[in-house]
Design a protein around this motif. Structure first.
Motif, PDB file in Angstrom:
ATOM      1  N   PRO A  92       0.843  -1.204   0.000  1.00  0.00           N
ATOM      2  CA  PRO A  92       0.000   0.000   0.000  1.00  0.00           C
ATOM      3  C   PRO A  92       0.880   1.256   0.000  1.00  0.00           C
ATOM      4  N   ALA A  93       0.440   2.280  -0.751  1.00  0.00           N
ATOM      5  CA  ALA A  93       1.232   3.509  -0.850  1.00  0.00           C
ATOM      6  C   ALA A  93       1.391   4.149   0.521  1.00  0.00           C
ATOM      7  N   PRO A 146       5.599   2.632 -11.352  1.00  0.00           N
ATOM      8  CA  PRO A 146       4.681   1.516 -11.595  1.00  0.00           C
ATOM      9  C   PRO A 146       3.223   1.931 -11.521  1.00  0.00           C
ATOM     10  N   GLU A 147       2.401   1.049 -11.964  1.00  0.00           N
ATOM     11  CA  GLU A 147       0.951   1.228 -11.878  1.00  0.00           C
ATOM     12  C   GLU A 147       0.563   1.520 -10.423  1.00  0.00           C
ATOM     13  N   THR A 183       3.980   6.099  -4.258  1.00  0.00           N
ATOM     14  CA  THR A 183       3.953   4.869  -5.043  1.00  0.00           C
ATOM     15  C   THR A 183       3.462   3.668  -4.256  1.00  0.00           C
ATOM     16  N   GLU A 184       3.080   2.656  -5.010  1.00  0.00           N
ATOM     17  CA  GLU A 184       2.821   1.329  -4.463  1.00  0.00           C
ATOM     18  C   GLU A 184       3.974   0.442  -4.906  1.00  0.00           C
ATOM     19  N   PRO A 185       5.026   0.346  -4.121  1.00  0.00           N
ATOM     20  CA  PRO A 185       6.198  -0.438  -4.543  1.00  0.00           C
ATOM     21  C   PRO A 185       5.817  -1.893  -4.789  1.00  0.00           C
ATOM     22  N   ALA A 186       6.449  -2.477  -5.770  1.00  0.00           N
ATOM     23  CA  ALA A 186       6.139  -3.857  -6.142  1.00  0.00           C
ATOM     24  C   ALA A 186       7.291  -4.789  -5.792  1.00  0.00           C
ATOM     25  N   LEU A 187       6.904  -5.988  -5.385  1.00  0.00           N
ATOM     26  CA  LEU A 187       7.863  -7.069  -5.170  1.00  0.00           C
ATOM     27  C   LEU A 187       7.526  -8.184  -6.154  1.00  0.00           C
TER      28      LEU A 187
END
Length: 572
Positions: free
Chosen positions: A326-327, A366-367, A540-544
């Motif tokens: 979550p951002a 990212p999205e 942002t919503e960082p992605a893993l």
């Protein structure tokens, strides 16, 4: 959460708050604490009966090595990720959220005046060196931090202590405030009472930070945890505690660390909670984002953080899992106000209008990412919808430059290299777009790329970088952890000190009514965006990414993520 150890602390002084607020934070949840553990749920006793179910190894791709494995000395995500696997604090956050839950403390209660906090401790817990966890150990850790001296009092070293507690037993810098912490007493083997110098609305939440992890007092002393050389700007941890002997109570034990190659942990079979499902946890530093993706695709790692936005679709189509946090962060451009021409408000406004932030988000993020309009994410109370905004308008930027009368438009613009952060997955790419926009309206940009740690951060946080790219991931869900952290005390990072704003933030922190606090923080955000000490530009919503067969990882907005609940199946 810092991206690595800062050069200068943002001294966040915890002001007095009313009793109502303190009591609102007093909810304790011993029952909740035992729901997921494998120990004795009724008593909180350590059990460890559900030993790990496999001899699997999980290799996680990190963006950097830890600075050192001692929560008291670090504030960067890569260090704290490892610290959290080895150590525990009195409280933690819920999986995937920011609500406070029990950890080494099963219950807690503040006194009526909010000055004393009594913690009931978990029974039967031992440190990895076999020493018992008890109230004496809790107090030894708090007293250790409180009595830091010399380089230990540098904001570069004990950042979170300064941020939360303010000062020390004997402040060696007159600018440090009185410590929030007064004392700790072991009132029973499993009961510790911490006394504060004033009530605090954020004390309990702050204890969820890995920086307040409880370490084995015996190991701290035996392996020289307090032995630090170098300088305040570049501390050198000369003891072996934080590099060879970190000793906590957590689900993993330290095995070995070869900087630049890998850091290896093993399952703690005697863990009181969920004994890890994997036998071995390896953190492998890979600074370059494309290299992390290649490592995942080649089977060199099982998962990694900070996925490049451009890689998300391809990875998903290839069957990899993409998980999003979550951002809870903000990326910003720092504008150090003591350095010309950034001391001129119209120049700072011109910079804000010159930069196409929407293009940066579309191109490099990212999205789910959005343009930030202020120094906190929208999900935090106190966010203001009506702050002054600065639309992309190059013509307006040129007008402001002309109106300012400034003729020397040369700016040293710092950006970090060899690092990815949640709020800036590719700092170099961000720098390039921003520099092009600035040069298009007449600025001359001197690019200064520097290694993330220590060069870049030391320069940015000590005021040595006039313009720079940085950001912040929140530690807990309170606006004080964003705008309070940035601006409640004067900092060379910004070269900005607005007494009206500082008073407002002090008042907001002391206010007992959340509705009133919301209004105060909204006003603070309006002032900040009028003064423009920096330009927020991304949230942002960082992605893993994980390969198929890795299950159970729960992304956390504050990166309090546990590997002991992760399961790993062999690659197909």
């Amino acid at each position: 959460m810092r991206s690595t150890s800062p050069g200068v602390a943002r001294a966040l002084r915890l002001g007095a708050v009313g009793l109502a607020s303190v009591l609102a934070l007093a909810a304790c949840g011993g029952d909740d604490a035992d729901e997921g553990g494998s120990g004795d749920a009724a008593t909180g006793a350590a059990g460890g009966e559900d030993a790990g179910s496999s001899d699997a190894t999980l290799v996680f791709g990190a963006s950097a090595d830890p600075v050192v494995i001692d929560g008291a000395y670090v504030s960067d995500g890569e260090s704290l990720r490892v610290v959290r696997s080895i150590f525990e604090g009195l409280v933690t956050t819920e999986a995937g959220g920011t609500e406070i839950e029990p950890a080494l403390a099963t219950e807690w209660e503040p006194s009526e005046d909010g000055l004393e906090w009594t913690f009931q401790l978990r029974e039967g817990v031992t440190f990895h060196d076999g020493e018992p966890f008890d109230a004496e150990a809790v107090c030894a850790n708090f007293d250790r931090w409180y009595n830091f001296s010399g380089i230990q009092q540098s904001g570069n070293v004990s950042y979170y202590w300064q941020t939360v507690m303010g000062g020390y037993a004997e402040n060696e810098d007159e600018s440090l405030p009185e410590s929030l912490y007064a004392s700790c007493e072991a009132t029973d083997d499993l009961e510790a009472t911490i006394t504060l110098t004033r009530p605090s609305s954020t004390f309990l939440s702050a204890l969820s930070l890995p920086a307040f992890s409880i370490a084995s007092p015996a190991a701290l002393e035996e392996y020289g945890a307090d032995e630090i050389g170098g300088s305040a700007e570049e501390p050198q941890f000369t003891g072996t505690y934080g590099t060879e002997h970190p000793t906590g109570t957590g689900p993993f034990r330290f095995v070995s660390w070869e900087r630049g190659n890998q850091l290896v942990l093993e399952r703690n079979e005697d863990y009181w909670g969920d004994v890890a499902q994997i036998q071995t946890l390896v953190f492998r530093p890979i600074a370059d984002g494309p290299a992390r993706r290649q490592a995942l695709e080649s089977g060199g790692i099982d998962g990694y953080d900070l996925v490049d936005p451009a890689d998300v679709d391809a990875l998903e189509e290839a069957g990899y899992q993409i998980l999003r946090r979550p951002a809870f962060n903000v990326g910003y451009i720092g504008l150090q106000q003591t350095t010309p021409p950034l001391d001129n408000l119209q120049i700072r406004q011109a910079i804000a209008h010159a930069i196409d932030r929407e293009n940066i988000i579309t191109t490099n993020y990212p999205e789910g990412s959005t343009v930030a309009t202020q120094f906190m994410p929208e999900s935090v109370f106190g966010y203001a919808e009506d702050v002054t905004t600065y639309d992309y308008d190059p013509d307006r930027a040129r007008e402001l430059i002309e109106e300012s009368g400034v003729t020397d438009l040369t700016i040293d613009f710092w950006y970090p290299t060899e690092v990815s952060r949640p709020y800036m997955p590719d700092p170099t790419a961000n720098f390039q777009l921003i520099a092009e926009d600035l040069e298009a309206v007449g600025f001359t940009v001197n690019p200064i790329g520097a290694p993330w740690n220590p060069d870049f951060l030391d320069a940015a946080l000590s005021g040595g970088a006039p313009m720079y790219l940085l950001g912040w991931t929140g530690d807990f869900g309170d606006p004080d952890n964003f705008v309070g952290t940035f601006f409640q005390a004067e900092s060379p990072e910004w070269g900005y000190d607005n007494p009206e704003l500082r008073d407002l933030l002090d008042q907001a922190e002391a206010e007992t009514d959340e509705d009133v606090r919301t209004e105060l923080y909204q006003e603070a955000n309006r002032i900040i965006m009028d003064d423009l000490p920096g330009l927020p530009y991304a949230s942002t919503e960082p992605a893993l990414a994980f390969r198929p067969g890795v299950e159970g990882f729960v992304p956390s907005p504050v990166q309090n993520e546990d590997f002991n609940v992760v399961t790993v199946e062999p690659p197909e």
